[in-house]
Design a protein around this motif. Structure first.
Motif, PDB file in Angstrom:
ATOM      1  N   GLU A 169       3.378   0.100  -4.343  1.00 54.57           N
ATOM      2  CA  GLU A 169       2.985  -0.498  -5.618  1.00 54.57           C
ATOM      3  C   GLU A 169       1.553  -0.119  -5.990  1.00 54.57           C
ATOM      4  O   GLU A 169       1.235   0.035  -7.160  1.00 54.57           O
ATOM      5  N   TRP A 170       0.675  -0.036  -4.974  1.00 51.54           N
ATOM      6  CA  TRP A 170      -0.730   0.270  -5.200  1.00 51.54           C
ATOM      7  C   TRP A 170      -1.145   1.486  -4.374  1.00 51.54           C
ATOM      8  O   TRP A 170      -0.686   1.674  -3.250  1.00 51.54           O
ATOM      9  N   GLN A 171      -2.025   2.292  -4.925  1.00 53.44           N
ATOM     10  CA  GLN A 171      -2.595   3.407  -4.175  1.00 53.44           C
ATOM     11  C   GLN A 171      -3.535   2.864  -3.093  1.00 53.44           C
ATOM     12  O   GLN A 171      -4.149   1.800  -3.266  1.00 53.44           O
ATOM     13  N   TRP A 172      -3.635   3.610  -1.980  1.00 53.88           N
ATOM     14  CA  TRP A 172      -4.445   3.134  -0.864  1.00 53.88           C
ATOM     15  C   TRP A 172      -5.919   2.980  -1.228  1.00 53.88           C
ATOM     16  O   TRP A 172      -6.647   2.207  -0.601  1.00 53.88           O
ATOM     17  N   THR A 173      -6.390   3.711  -2.238  1.00 53.95           N
ATOM     18  CA  THR A 173      -7.806   3.635  -2.635  1.00 53.95           C
ATOM     19  C   THR A 173      -8.003   2.781  -3.887  1.00 53.95           C
ATOM     20  O   THR A 173      -9.078   2.785  -4.471  1.00 53.95           O
ATOM     21  N   SER A 174      -6.958   2.052  -4.297  1.00 55.67           N
ATOM     22  CA  SER A 174      -7.049   1.251  -5.519  1.00 55.67           C
ATOM     23  C   SER A 174      -7.885  -0.004  -5.283  1.00 55.67           C
ATOM     24  O   SER A 174      -8.112  -0.432  -4.145  1.00 55.67           O
ATOM     25  N   ALA A 175      -8.308  -0.616  -6.390  1.00 52.46           N
ATOM     26  CA  ALA A 175      -9.151  -1.818  -6.315  1.00 52.46           C
ATOM     27  C   ALA A 175      -8.455  -2.980  -5.600  1.00 52.46           C
ATOM     28  O   ALA A 175      -9.096  -3.665  -4.771  1.00 52.46           O
ATOM     29  N   GLY A 231       0.812  -1.215   0.000  1.00 51.40           N
ATOM     30  CA  GLY A 231       0.000   0.000   0.000  1.00 51.40           C
ATOM     31  C   GLY A 231       0.843   1.263   0.000  1.00 51.40           C
ATOM     32  O   GLY A 231       1.756   1.411   0.799  1.00 51.40           O
TER      33      GLY A 231
END
Length: 491
Positions: A205-211, A202
């Motif tokens: 690599e991925w945004q905190w609001t990503s799927a 989080g």
């Protein structure tokens, strides 16, 4: 004690060698996964092994755990990439889950209550004694030979431990029908794994609001809710929540969770700070962890007698105060302070760990019967291991995101550096090839990120102290002092 020594030395020796491993294999962004993979399997299986030891006896379960641990150790030494190393650490952790809880339970079985406090102090001190050797040995092996030997050094220790257990540990076990809570184990694994991935990936690599993050949150929460439901309905739960109704056990387990987070924060990231920011050798970095390992056995040894004199609450409060003091020193450690300053903070953390861990194990084993002693001991080990697991992922995620944010903020008009550029920072030869301004940028970023990590660790030290204030005064266990009659079976 020999099995515990093998398990304990693995933690500190790997922590010392990790900067060299990352420098060789690359993948700085995967740094925390080397610890998280091991700790995840350790945390999940510790409850299963504790239950199995209550059903089939301590000896066969401990031997099986040591064998799996040694297989994982051999494979780790042959890893050619960070992904392979992470996979083999899963196997190593699967075996390690049996060692600490079953070894501690054996002590509870073969000694009466008056003796347990002293002997559990000896067993706790093994963590410290082995960790004194671990950082120094890890630094020497990394600098003089190869980091791969830090895994293979377990092989002779494990084989000797198995031989001694086979010939000298004798137990008479009442045969019971095995009822294993496999559903609970699967649900807990899915839940913890989901939250681990969120904490590590989080914001990096991925945004905190990503799927992917949202999906993992839903999966983790759902699996944990199902785990609680499953434990309430099964006749032989993996985690019997009724033992948590004892306030002393509840507090001991909550504080063990917090100290587990703290412990992985110190042991995993302090060598990185000493080598990457202070530009010291792996041996010197190992020395800073050795200081914690010196404090631990000293406190564990004194804890046995203190429990008899001043009780569980006062002894554990001494540990809580030491944890806060050591955390304060490290949270506000300036980059130019030097390794001696880092070692001082590490020493006081070790004192705190020694007092609290010994107090909790004796307190828990004095509260439950033989039939529950394995799972009760395992539940406390589970909470500390769970803290290690959460801490490796959570604090690793904080370090990664803070480091990357710092590099982005100071990139100016140029393309921002990736945190994997720190691979070169951790190897003296490659660091010398970098421009001075790049080295300074990476060191400042790493320093800022690790200070954020230690501020979080300080917060958990403060929370631990608050909970320790609620340990019942009656936890002195007056029957430790009074003469009592024990059945031969109990001894």
């Amino acid at each position: 004690m020999l099995a515990m020594f093998m398990n304990a030395i693995e933690g500190t020796i790997v922590s010392t060698a990790m900067p060299a491993i990352v420098g060789d294999l690359g993948g700085f962004s995967l740094y925390s996964w080397v610890f998280s993979s091991y700790l995840l399997m350790n945390a999940v299986t510790v409850l299963i092994y504790g239950k199995l030891s209550d059903l089939f006896g301590r000896k066969p379960i401990l031997l099986i755990g040591i064998i799996i641990f040694l297989i994982g150790s051999v494979l780790c030494g042959f890893a050619d990439s960070m992904h392979e190393l992470i996979l083999f650490r899963f196997i190593q952790g699967f075996g390690a889950g049996a060692i600490a809880p079953v070894a501690s339970t054996i002590i509870g079985d073969i000694y009466v209550k008056q003796e347990r406090a002293k002997v559990q102090g000896y067993l706790s001190s093994v963590w410290g004694i082995s960790a004194v050797l671990g950082p120094a040995l890890g630094g020497i092996l990394v600098e003089s030979v190869t980091w791969r030997l830090i895994f293979w050094i377990n092989i002779p220790l494990g084989i000797l431990s198995m031989c001694l257990l086979w010939f000298f540990l004798h137990e008479k076990i009442e045969k019971k029908k095995a009822v294993i809570d496999y559903s609970g184990a699967v649900l807990l694994t899915v839940s913890i794994s989901s939250f681990m991935i969120i904490l590590v990936q989080g914001g990096v690599e991925w945004q905190w609001t990503s799927a992917p993050i949202i999906s993992l949150i839903i999966l983790g929460v759902s699996a944990f809710a199902c785990f609680i439901w499953q434990e309430g309905r099964t006749p032989e739960p993996m985690m019997p929540f009724e033992i948590w109704r004892e306030r002393s056990i509840l507090i001991a387990n909550i504080v063990s969770l917090a100290t587990g987070i703290m412990l992985i924060g110190f042991s995993s990231f302090l060598p990185t700070y000493v080598q990457g920011v202070m530009e010291r050798s792996p041996t010197v970095a190992g020395f800073t962890l050795t200081a914690m390992s010196i404090g631990w056995p000293i406190a564990s040894t004194f804890a046995g007698s203190l429990l008899m004199k001043i009780g569980f609450k006062a002894t554990s409060l001494l540990g809580g105060g030491s944890l806060i003091f050591g955390s304060l020193l490290l949270a506000f450690m300036p980059a130019g302070a030097g390794p001696l300053y880092a070692a001082t903070g590490s020493f006081f953390v070790g004192i705190g760990m020694g007092f609290t861990s010994t107090s909790f194990i004796v307190m828990i084993q004095s509260t439950v019967s033989w039939e529950r002693r394995g799972i009760a001991t395992a539940s406390n080990m589970f909470m500390r291991n769970l803290g290690n697991t959460i801490g490796a992922a959570f604090l690793g995620g904080i370090m990664n995101s803070s480091f990357q944010a710092y590099l982005n903020q100071h990139a100016g008009n140029e393309e921002p550096l990736s945190i994997d550029a720190a691979n070169q920072l951790l190897k003296r030869e490659e660091r010398a090839l970098l421009p001075n301004d790049t080295v300074q940028l990476l060191q400042d970023g790493l320093s800022a990120a690790l200070h954020n990590v230690y501020l979080i660790v300080l917060l958990f030290a403060a929370l631990s102290m608050v909970f320790l204030l609620f340990v019942p005064r009656g936890s002195k266990q007056t029957d430790l002092k009074k003469k009592a009659v024990y059945k031969l079976d109990d001894k």
